[in-house]
Design a protein around this motif. Structure first.
Motif, short mmCIF file in Angstrom:
data_model
loop_
_atom_site.label_atom_id
_atom_site.label_comp_id
_atom_site.label_asym_id
_atom_site.label_seq_id
_atom_site.Cartn_x
_atom_site.Cartn_y
_atom_site.Cartn_z
N GLY A 256 0.83 -1.20 0.00
CA GLY A 256 0.00 0.00 0.00
C GLY A 256 0.87 1.25 0.00
O GLY A 256 0.61 2.21 -0.73
N ALA A 257 1.94 1.23 0.79
CA ALA A 257 2.85 2.38 0.87
C ALA A 257 3.53 2.60 -0.47
O ALA A 257 3.62 3.73 -0.97
CB ALA A 257 3.89 2.12 1.95
N ARG A 258 4.00 1.53 -1.06
CA ARG A 258 4.70 1.65 -2.36
C ARG A 258 3.78 2.25 -3.42
O ARG A 258 4.15 3.17 -4.14
CB ARG A 258 5.19 0.25 -2.78
N ASP A 259 2.55 1.72 -3.48
CA ASP A 259 1.61 2.23 -4.49
C ASP A 259 1.26 3.69 -4.22
O ASP A 259 1.10 4.47 -5.16
CB ASP A 259 0.34 1.35 -4.53
N ALA A 260 1.16 4.09 -2.95
CA ALA A 260 0.83 5.48 -2.62
C ALA A 260 1.96 6.40 -3.10
O ALA A 260 1.71 7.48 -3.65
CB ALA A 260 0.65 5.62 -1.11
N LEU A 261 3.21 5.97 -2.92
CA LEU A 261 4.34 6.80 -3.35
C LEU A 261 4.38 6.91 -4.88
O LEU A 261 4.61 7.99 -5.42
CB LEU A 261 5.65 6.22 -2.81
N LEU A 262 4.13 5.79 -5.55
CA LEU A 262 4.13 5.82 -7.02
C LEU A 262 3.01 6.74 -7.52
O LEU A 262 3.21 7.52 -8.45
CB LEU A 262 3.97 4.41 -7.60
N GLU A 263 1.86 6.68 -6.86
CA GLU A 263 0.74 7.55 -7.26
C GLU A 263 1.01 9.02 -6.95
O GLU A 263 0.38 9.90 -7.51
CB GLU A 263 -0.53 7.12 -6.51
N SER A 264 1.95 9.27 -6.02
CA SER A 264 2.30 10.65 -5.69
C SER A 264 3.43 11.14 -6.59
O SER A 264 4.17 12.06 -6.23
CB SER A 264 2.72 10.76 -4.23
N ASN A 265 3.59 10.46 -7.71
CA ASN A 265 4.58 10.84 -8.73
C ASN A 265 6.03 10.75 -8.28
O ASN A 265 6.86 11.53 -8.71
CB ASN A 265 4.30 12.25 -9.27
N ILE A 266 6.32 9.81 -7.42
CA ILE A 266 7.73 9.55 -7.10
C ILE A 266 8.20 8.50 -8.10
O ILE A 266 7.55 7.46 -8.26
CB ILE A 266 7.88 9.06 -5.66
N ALA A 267 9.29 8.79 -8.77
CA ALA A 267 9.79 7.85 -9.80
C ALA A 267 10.23 6.55 -9.12
O ALA A 267 10.69 6.58 -7.97
CB ALA A 267 10.95 8.48 -10.53
N GLU A 268 10.11 5.45 -9.84
CA GLU A 268 10.47 4.12 -9.26
C GLU A 268 11.85 4.13 -8.62
O GLU A 268 12.02 3.65 -7.52
CB GLU A 268 10.46 3.06 -10.36
N ARG A 269 12.83 4.70 -9.34
CA ARG A 269 14.20 4.64 -8.81
C ARG A 269 14.41 5.57 -7.62
O ARG A 269 15.39 5.47 -6.90
CB ARG A 269 15.24 4.88 -9.91
N GLU A 270 13.47 6.49 -7.39
CA GLU A 270 13.56 7.42 -6.25
C GLU A 270 12.84 6.88 -5.01
O GLU A 270 12.84 7.52 -3.95
CB GLU A 270 12.94 8.78 -6.62
N LEU A 271 12.20 5.72 -5.15
CA LEU A 271 11.44 5.18 -4.01
C LEU A 271 12.36 4.86 -2.85
O LEU A 271 13.53 4.53 -3.05
CB LEU A 271 10.72 3.89 -4.42
N PRO A 272 11.84 4.89 -1.61
CA PRO A 272 12.65 4.41 -0.49
C PRO A 272 12.75 2.88 -0.56
O PRO A 272 12.01 2.24 -1.30
CB PRO A 272 11.83 4.83 0.73
#
Ligand code: GAL
Ligand code: CA
Length: 342
Positions: A256-272
């Motif tokens: 859920g956290a990962r999908d929320a970050l992706l939906e907030s326009n954080i690029a895949e490689r910038e994810l925590p």
């Protein structure tokens, strides 16, 4: 008697005993089950919990095997959903006892509420196998025919901590994005009073902070749920852009956290770097596709097999159980890419 005759006689006696035991068991199983249908009730705390759903699937597969292995027996396995309400679960259990079920497998809603169930089951002589949510010890020792099958949350926390330390060793620059020597992390926790949540958190943090400086940026309680975690992290990211690590008590919340970050326009490689626990199908896939996501496998299949084999022991062999055969903690596993260090 000659020595060889003695050997012959004792050999024949052993064979005779084995044959008798085998036929007695067959006879017992067939008379037992010809007389009546054996009913096993499996009661989940809620079926919409993703890990519980994976456990249910594993149980259904194992039930088909058991039915094939006992062609003589009339076996009836019924599954129930307590919908996250202990009082509703109590009603289900009461009706199963009234309907003379032979074994109960129970995933408590409230772990402190086992005594009522145990006392009622004991009065009706119905064995109980608790699973996934561990009753307090004082309750488990109320009667011989009560068991618990689960996994050790302390161990999961330590393994999760080690996974994060190993990631830091291999990919320091990726983890400590702002290079300030500290890891800004967010914690996503399961239910507030659930011992899996409390102990997983405690031991993960303890394991990491011995070796790595952590800085907490947020602590969210998301009740094991993908959706709750999704909404909380979506909100959090608006005010807290620096998150380098997400430690989640389970996979559903991690996803859920990962999908929320992706939906907030954080690029895949910038994810925590995000780490969960459970080994859901989607997590295992992600773990093999990206270094930025990982999990510890909570072995639902082995747990399901153990629960049902205890139920079968109670039905078919009426084994006498000792104190130390009440708890069955099934070991966690690592995903393939981490097998070398844990
Ligand atoms: C944990 C599991 C969680 C959740 C919880 C429910 O063992 O990791 O995902 O299912 O049990 O009690
Ligand atoms: Ca940092």
């Amino acid at each position: 008697m000659k020595k060889s005759n003695v050997y012959y006689a004792s050999g024949m006696t052993i064979i005779a005993v084995v044959v008798c035991v085998f036929f007695y068991q067959q006879l017992w199983e067939s008379t037992l089950t010809k007389e009546k249908t054996i009913k096993v009730g499996i009661v989940f705390y809620r079926q919409d919990d993703e890990f519980i759903a994976s456990m249910q699937q594993a149980m259904e597969e194992e039930i088909s095997e058991i039915i094939k292995e006992h062609p003589q027996a009339k076996l009836d396995f019924q599954l129930f959903d307590s919908k996250n309400s202990q009082s509703y679960q109590n009603d289900i259990v009461e009706s199963l006892i009234k309907n003379q079920y032979d074994v109960l497998c129970i995933n408590l809603v409230d772990r402190t509420a086992a005594s009522v169930t145990i006392d009622r089951a004991k009065a009706a002589n119905i064995p109980v196998i608790f699973f996934n949510r561990e009753p307090v010890e004082a309750d488990l020792t109320r009667w011989d025919h009560v068991y618990y099958v689960g996994s050790d949350p302390e161990r999961a926390g330590i393994m999760q901590g080690n996974l994060i330390l190993s990631f830091n060793q291999k990919h320091t620059k990726i983890l400590d994005k702002n290079q300030d020597g500290k890891i800004q992390y967010c914690l996503i926790e399961g239910e507030a009073l659930h011992q899996d949540a409390i102990l997983r958190t405690k031991f993960a943090l303890q394991t990491i902070s011995d070796k790595l400086e952590l800085e907490n940026v947020s602590r969210e309680i998301a009740d094991w749920s993908y959706t709750t975690s999704f909404h909380k992290i979506k909100q959090l990211i608006k005010s807290q852009p620096t998150i380098e690590l997400i430690i989640s008590n389970n996979d559903a919340m991690a996803l859920g956290a990962r999908d929320a970050l992706l939906e907030s326009n954080i690029a895949e490689r910038e994810l925590p770097y995000i780490v969960g626990i459970d080994g859901l199908v989607r997590s295992l896939k992600l773990s093999s596709e990206t270094v930025l996501f990982d999990t510890i496998i909570n072995d639902s299949q082995t747990q399901a097999i153990k629960i049902l084999s205890l139920a079968c022991d109670e039905i078919f062999s009426k084994k006498k159980n000792t104190e130390d055969s009440r708890y069955f903690m099934i070991p966690y596993k690592t995903t393939e890419k981490n097998s070398e260090f844990l």
